[in-house]
Design an enzyme around this catalytic site. Sequence first.
Site, mmCIF file in Angstrom:
data_model
loop_
_atom_site.group_PDB
_atom_site.id
_atom_site.type_symbol
_atom_site.label_atom_id
_atom_site.label_comp_id
_atom_site.label_asym_id
_atom_site.label_seq_id
_atom_site.Cartn_x
_atom_site.Cartn_y
_atom_site.Cartn_z
ATOM 1 C CG HIS A 158 -1.853 -1.195 1.455
ATOM 2 N ND1 HIS A 158 -2.206 -1.801 2.554
ATOM 3 C CD2 HIS A 158 -2.727 -1.414 0.523
ATOM 4 C CE1 HIS A 158 -3.029 -2.510 2.211
ATOM 5 N NE2 HIS A 158 -3.664 -2.217 0.958
ATOM 6 C CE LYS A 168 -13.595 -8.784 3.222
ATOM 7 N NZ LYS A 168 -12.336 -8.402 2.311
ATOM 8 N NE ARG A 199 -2.745 -7.463 -4.477
ATOM 9 C CZ ARG A 199 -3.552 -8.023 -3.402
ATOM 10 N NH1 ARG A 199 -2.874 -7.921 -2.456
ATOM 11 N NH2 ARG A 199 -4.662 -8.145 -3.795
ATOM 12 C CB SER A 259 -4.412 -6.586 4.585
ATOM 13 O OG SER A 259 -4.114 -5.249 4.114
HETATM 14 O O1 PNS Z 1 -9.034 -2.945 0.206
HETATM 15 P P1 PNS Z 1 -10.337 -3.207 -0.133
HETATM 16 O O2 PNS Z 1 -11.022 -4.339 0.652
HETATM 17 O O3 PNS Z 1 -10.051 -4.010 -1.491
HETATM 18 O O4 PNS Z 1 -11.171 -2.083 -0.647
HETATM 19 C C1 PNS Z 1 -12.451 -2.099 -1.064
HETATM 20 C C2 PNS Z 1 -12.971 -0.817 -1.331
HETATM 21 C C3 PNS Z 1 -13.379 -0.275 0.006
HETATM 22 C C4 PNS Z 1 -12.347 0.191 -1.947
HETATM 23 C C5 PNS Z 1 -14.712 -0.784 -1.984
HETATM 24 O O5 PNS Z 1 -15.176 -2.063 -1.071
HETATM 25 C C6 PNS Z 1 -15.555 0.392 -1.799
HETATM 26 O O6 PNS Z 1 -15.327 1.091 -2.744
HETATM 27 N N1 PNS Z 1 -16.476 0.374 -0.808
HETATM 28 C C7 PNS Z 1 -17.138 1.538 -0.555
HETATM 29 C C8 PNS Z 1 -18.573 1.202 -1.001
HETATM 30 C C9 PNS Z 1 -18.889 1.525 -2.445
HETATM 31 O O7 PNS Z 1 -18.651 2.322 -3.374
HETATM 32 N N2 PNS Z 1 -19.238 0.320 -3.285
HETATM 33 C C10 PNS Z 1 -19.360 0.127 -4.596
HETATM 34 C C11 PNS Z 1 -17.939 0.075 -5.407
HETATM 35 S S1 PNS Z 1 -18.343 -0.910 -6.747
#
Ligand code: PNS
Length: 160
Positions: free
Chosen positions: A17, A41, A90, A128
């Site tokens: 990150h 989660k 990645r 993570s």
């Molecule tokens: O680190 P992660 O868990 O891969 O991050 C995922 C994240 C937080 C970027 C994604 O779940 C998100 O944007 N959540 C916010 C809710 C939202 O906008 N959902 C629609 C995205 S398609």
Amino acid sequence: MKIAIYPGSFDPITNGHIDIIERAVGLFDKVIVAVSKNFEKNPLFSERERLEMIEKSVVHLDNVVVDSFQGLLVNYASENNAKAIIRGLRALSDFEFEFKMALMNRSLKDEVTTVFLMPHAKYTHLSSSLVREVGELNGDVSKLVPSHVMKAVKEKFGIE
Ligand code: PNS
């Protein structure tokens, strides 16, 4: 001013990150690292702990702001005048999920563009969830996360 959001769960922040954040600050005037509050989660670290770990990890960078957000990412981006969402890619395995998310975000708000950055190859395997798993089993995560994160992971699992 070109502003980008780098969203994620950051449970915890890893060197991968940080590599992405360092690349992003070279491309944008301001990078907002945003911890998602809608983490379905059960996170290992609380929102506050995750924010603090990120803050400590980016002290060497001037144009980085650390924040958390709730609700739709694209709305948060607009509220912060950000035209770009940064996501790390990645491996090919990331692609399908990221592709769907980028297209969904675009259909929600066309003016917010997802920008994919690749971390250094040495972080290609890093996540993570692996840090949490290896940390819980008392494996060596010293090359994967900053030392303060390693300490926090060990403390979480009651390992000296
Ligand atoms: O680190 P992660 O868990 O891969 O991050 C995922 C994240 C937080 C970027 C994604 O779940 C998100 O944007 N959540 C916010 C809710 C939202 O906008 N959902 C629609 C995205 S398609």
